[in-house]
Design a protein around this motif. Sequence first.
Motif, PDB file in Angstrom:
ATOM      1  N   ALA A  57       0.848  -1.153  -0.149  1.00 44.48           N
ATOM      2  CA  ALA A  57      -0.086   0.081   0.077  1.00 44.48           C
ATOM      3  C   ALA A  57       0.954   1.207  -0.144  1.00 44.48           C
ATOM      4  CB  ALA A  57      -0.884  -0.025   1.192  1.00 44.48           C
ATOM      5  N   SER A  58       1.766   1.237   0.877  1.00 45.63           N
ATOM      6  CA  SER A  58       2.817   2.313   1.078  1.00 45.63           C
ATOM      7  C   SER A  58       3.682   2.553  -0.445  1.00 45.63           C
ATOM      8  CB  SER A  58       3.696   2.446   1.802  1.00 45.63           C
ATOM      9  OG  SER A  58       2.713   2.474   3.416  1.00 45.63           O
ATOM     10  N   PHE A  59       4.291   1.498  -0.677  1.00 41.07           N
ATOM     11  CA  PHE A  59       5.162   1.479  -2.110  1.00 41.07           C
ATOM     12  C   PHE A  59       4.535   1.697  -3.345  1.00 41.07           C
ATOM     13  CE2 PHE A  59       8.177   0.141  -5.266  1.00 41.07           C
ATOM     14  CZ  PHE A  59       9.163   0.454  -4.896  1.00 41.07           C
ATOM     15  N   ILE A  60       3.589   0.730  -3.461  1.00 42.31           N
ATOM     16  CA  ILE A  60       2.760   0.567  -4.725  1.00 42.31           C
ATOM     17  C   ILE A  60       1.750   1.579  -4.816  1.00 42.31           C
ATOM     18  CG2 ILE A  60       1.553  -0.964  -6.598  1.00 42.31           C
ATOM     19  CD1 ILE A  60       3.539  -3.358  -5.163  1.00 42.31           C
ATOM     20  N   SER A  61       0.825   1.551  -4.014  1.00 47.45           N
ATOM     21  CA  SER A  61      -0.502   2.334  -4.152  1.00 47.45           C
ATOM     22  C   SER A  61      -0.674   3.652  -3.919  1.00 47.45           C
ATOM     23  CB  SER A  61      -1.310   1.340  -3.387  1.00 47.45           C
ATOM     24  OG  SER A  61      -2.861   1.530  -3.772  1.00 47.45           O
ATOM     25  N   MET A  62       0.253   4.073  -2.656  1.00 46.76           N
ATOM     26  CA  MET A  62      -0.149   5.321  -1.952  1.00 46.76           C
ATOM     27  C   MET A  62      -0.152   6.395  -2.954  1.00 46.76           C
ATOM     28  SD  MET A  62       1.298   6.751   1.708  1.00 46.76           S
ATOM     29  CE  MET A  62       2.882   6.750   1.020  1.00 46.76           C
ATOM     30  N   ALA A  63       1.352   6.237  -3.520  1.00 46.70           N
ATOM     31  CA  ALA A  63       1.466   7.495  -4.371  1.00 46.70           C
ATOM     32  C   ALA A  63       0.520   7.683  -5.822  1.00 46.70           C
ATOM     33  CB  ALA A  63       2.951   7.508  -5.084  1.00 46.70           C
ATOM     34  N   GLY A  64      -0.060   6.526  -5.946  1.00 42.87           N
ATOM     35  CA  GLY A  64      -0.623   6.440  -7.404  1.00 42.87           C
ATOM     36  C   GLY A  64      -2.055   6.952  -6.931  1.00 42.87           C
ATOM     37  N   LEU A  65      -2.623   6.835  -5.829  1.00 42.56           N
ATOM     38  CA  LEU A  65      -3.913   7.411  -5.204  1.00 42.56           C
ATOM     39  C   LEU A  65      -3.668   8.973  -4.859  1.00 42.56           C
ATOM     40  CD1 LEU A  65      -5.131   4.577  -2.505  1.00 42.56           C
ATOM     41  CD2 LEU A  65      -6.193   5.081  -4.649  1.00 42.56           C
ATOM     42  N   ILE A  66      -2.723   9.251  -4.402  1.00 40.88           N
ATOM     43  CA  ILE A  66      -2.224  10.540  -4.309  1.00 40.88           C
ATOM     44  C   ILE A  66      -2.362  11.244  -5.706  1.00 40.88           C
ATOM     45  CG2 ILE A  66      -0.463  12.448  -3.448  1.00 40.88           C
ATOM     46  CD1 ILE A  66       0.143  10.378  -1.206  1.00 40.88           C
ATOM     47  N   ALA A  67      -1.470  10.716  -6.644  1.00 39.70           N
ATOM     48  CA  ALA A  67      -1.527  11.331  -7.880  1.00 39.70           C
ATOM     49  C   ALA A  67      -2.692  11.672  -8.492  1.00 39.70           C
ATOM     50  CB  ALA A  67      -0.639  10.443  -9.002  1.00 39.70           C
ATOM     51  N   PHE A  68      -3.767  10.754  -8.436  1.00 36.56           N
ATOM     52  CA  PHE A  68      -4.916  10.841  -9.148  1.00 36.56           C
ATOM     53  C   PHE A  68      -6.161  11.453  -8.441  1.00 36.56           C
ATOM     54  CE2 PHE A  68      -2.819   7.946 -11.803  1.00 36.56           C
ATOM     55  CZ  PHE A  68      -3.278   8.317 -13.078  1.00 36.56           C
ATOM     56  N   THR A  69      -5.639  12.060  -7.173  1.00 32.02           N
ATOM     57  CA  THR A  69      -6.612  12.571  -6.418  1.00 32.02           C
ATOM     58  C   THR A  69      -6.011  14.133  -5.714  1.00 32.02           C
ATOM     59  OG1 THR A  69      -7.886  10.784  -5.714  1.00 32.02           O
ATOM     60  CG2 THR A  69      -8.366  12.768  -4.215  1.00 32.02           C
ATOM     61  N   GLY A  70      -4.795  14.050  -5.379  1.00 34.89           N
ATOM     62  CA  GLY A  70      -4.117  15.243  -4.739  1.00 34.89           C
ATOM     63  C   GLY A  70      -4.161  15.128  -3.526  1.00 34.89           C
ATOM     64  N   TYR A  71      -4.584  16.568  -3.018  1.00 35.78           N
ATOM     65  CA  TYR A  71      -4.628  16.792  -1.411  1.00 35.78           C
ATOM     66  C   TYR A  71      -5.676  15.848  -0.594  1.00 35.78           C
ATOM     67  CZ  TYR A  71      -5.235  19.656   2.774  1.00 35.78           C
ATOM     68  OH  TYR A  71      -5.686  19.869   4.006  1.00 35.78           O
ATOM     69  N   ASP A  72      -6.651  15.608  -0.924  1.00 34.77           N
ATOM     70  CA  ASP A  72      -7.587  14.920  -0.387  1.00 34.77           C
ATOM     71  C   ASP A  72      -6.782  13.372  -0.011  1.00 34.77           C
ATOM     72  OD1 ASP A  72      -9.244  16.615  -0.212  1.00 34.77           O
ATOM     73  OD2 ASP A  72     -10.484  15.990  -1.790  1.00 34.77           O
ATOM     74  N   ASN A  73      -6.055  12.893  -0.862  1.00 35.87           N
ATOM     75  CA  ASN A  73      -5.478  11.576  -0.330  1.00 35.87           C
ATOM     76  C   ASN A  73      -4.432  11.571   0.323  1.00 35.87           C
ATOM     77  OD1 ASN A  73      -7.437   9.573  -1.212  1.00 35.87           O
ATOM     78  ND2 ASN A  73      -6.567   9.367  -3.179  1.00 35.87           N
ATOM     79  N   SER A  74      -4.013  12.873   0.850  1.00 33.72           N
ATOM     80  CA  SER A  74      -2.877  12.958   1.794  1.00 33.72           C
ATOM     81  C   SER A  74      -3.014  12.417   3.067  1.00 33.72           C
ATOM     82  CB  SER A  74      -2.301  14.399   1.687  1.00 33.72           C
ATOM     83  OG  SER A  74      -3.543  15.124   2.396  1.00 33.72           O
ATOM     84  N   THR A  75      -4.385  12.124   3.108  1.00 33.83           N
ATOM     85  CA  THR A  75      -4.990  11.420   4.420  1.00 33.83           C
ATOM     86  C   THR A  75      -4.132  10.052   4.711  1.00 33.83           C
ATOM     87  OG1 THR A  75      -6.599  10.506   3.151  1.00 33.83           O
ATOM     88  CG2 THR A  75      -7.276  12.328   4.536  1.00 33.83           C
TER      89      THR A  75
END
Length: 593
Positions: A57-75
């Motif tokens: 989740a941290s290595f593979i997925s987190m940056a992808g979710l941040i990339a396509f949502t931005g600030y809101d996925n900094s949660t």
Amino acid sequence: MDQFTINLLFVGGSFALYIGIAIWARAGSTSEFYAAGRGVHPVTNGMATAADWMSAASFISMAGLIAFTGYDNSTFLMGWTGGYVLLALLLAPYLRKFGKYTVSEFIGDRYYSQTARIVAVVCLIIASVTYVIGQMTGVGVAFGRFLEVSNTTGLLIGAAVVFAYAVFGGMKGVTYTQVAQYVVLITAYTIPAVFISLQLTGNPVPALGLFGDHVASGEPLLAKLDGLLVELGFNEYTTHNGDTFNMVLFTLSLMIGTAGLPHVIMRFFTVPKVSDARWSAGWALVFIALLYLTAPAVGAMARLNITDMMWPNGTAGEAVSIETIENDPKYDWMQTWQKTGLLGWEDKNGDGKIQYYNDKAESLQARAEENGWKGNELTNFNRDILVLANPEIANLPGWVIGLVAAGGLAAALSTAAGLLLAISSAVSHDLVKGWLNPTISEKGELMWARVSMAVAIAVATYLGLNPPGFAAQTVALAFGLAAASIFPALMMGIFTKVNSRGAVAGMIAGISVTLIYIFLHKGWLFIPDTNSFTDAAPLLGTIKSTSFGAVGALVNFAVAYFVSKSSAPIPADIEKLVESVRVPRGAGTAQAH
């Protein structure tokens, strides 16, 4: 040398290293299997904890979710990091001082109840199995691309590797394997980020480059990204666009879920002293920060690169043509990932180009009609591929791509091993030895530990074939389950006088309401549609299933206190036990003087 061979060398070499370490550090006793003989150095344990903690989740997925949502996925960043601090300050030292092997054993002894121990085991298994599904999802994604095999084959290979070093090595083998995995994953994450940051901003430090200027345009990088996305009908990258209440609950759920995760807590049982547990937590936070400070830059820069590639002449110009995608080496990554089924596009209007935009944005309706667009034509972009595809998107050397493949698998396998060890320990130590067969020999208990881990690997692999969401989304559900069940029991066990009936009732109430809400919100009431990555409408205000863990925790606390107040107080010896764990030696003497 072709890219497949390079990938095979990096991935195969890392696997050989992990299995070699496991053979060298094979567990020969239950103490070594559960707690590595309590002889791990704090720095070593900190690095192993970081690897255990930083999953797929941290290595593979987190940056992808941040990339396509931005600030809101900094949660994800705020919740997971804050939760680790909470764990380090409020739980880890006290649990190490208690001196047990497992979380369930602590709960059983503290609440002087076999029932409490068994309920804790059930809650632990539910949360851990959910979490390990996310890791297996990441394994499938990474293998599917880099070794050019099917998702199913990738999962089976990953399961075999985990079996080889976790079943035989136990906590001792897993600890030293995770140290190697941390080195692999942090190197694999950082090197591409440094290259990309230099390309886009001229700054080799990604976290600083994120707030620097975009070399090509001279604008601040985030301002450039905001402008591009708004022009394409998307929300600004740097602004909050979601529901604030749900965002707060989600962050809180991740925080307290982190502090209730058994596989991370177990790491603090491996050090010699209570002070070493504190030092381990500090070192782990340092090692975690190296990746977490880089992730926002990785997400933002990748989104900018993708947008520029889809609109090579600027968003006011023409979209990329299918001919260019097929013939320009710069776009080879798109065709490669298309073969995995995780990236897809469709020329809906037959103009030979691929328009990438938000086709639901009212601001683009006139432009779409004028140009004859028929909707967004980048029809599929699985968020979990972004970090793995980043080196290819940025046209980095082949060895970097191979390194990232090894890093993604290291992140997924390190956490999977920790989770499987937590499940195995709960079954063999808490269920078999603690309940079903208290007189079992050490050799018999060790056999049960290995058998239960093998079964857990098989179950996790099967469930990983049909995950309920992207890796980070699946993991978020696991955090919610841990938040609603384990965390309140641990906190009340250390800092309150809640009795056994209260603890049991609280855990059952917390995990039950959370599971029911997740199944209703996901639309899985009778037959789960495990391919449904999209939530239904929230059932309670704006609260999504990934955020409900915080509500479940409140239910747990409330029920536990109510039931405890309505029944007999805890025995005097248990009260003294709690005080001895919480109050440092000599504190009373110091106060007297």
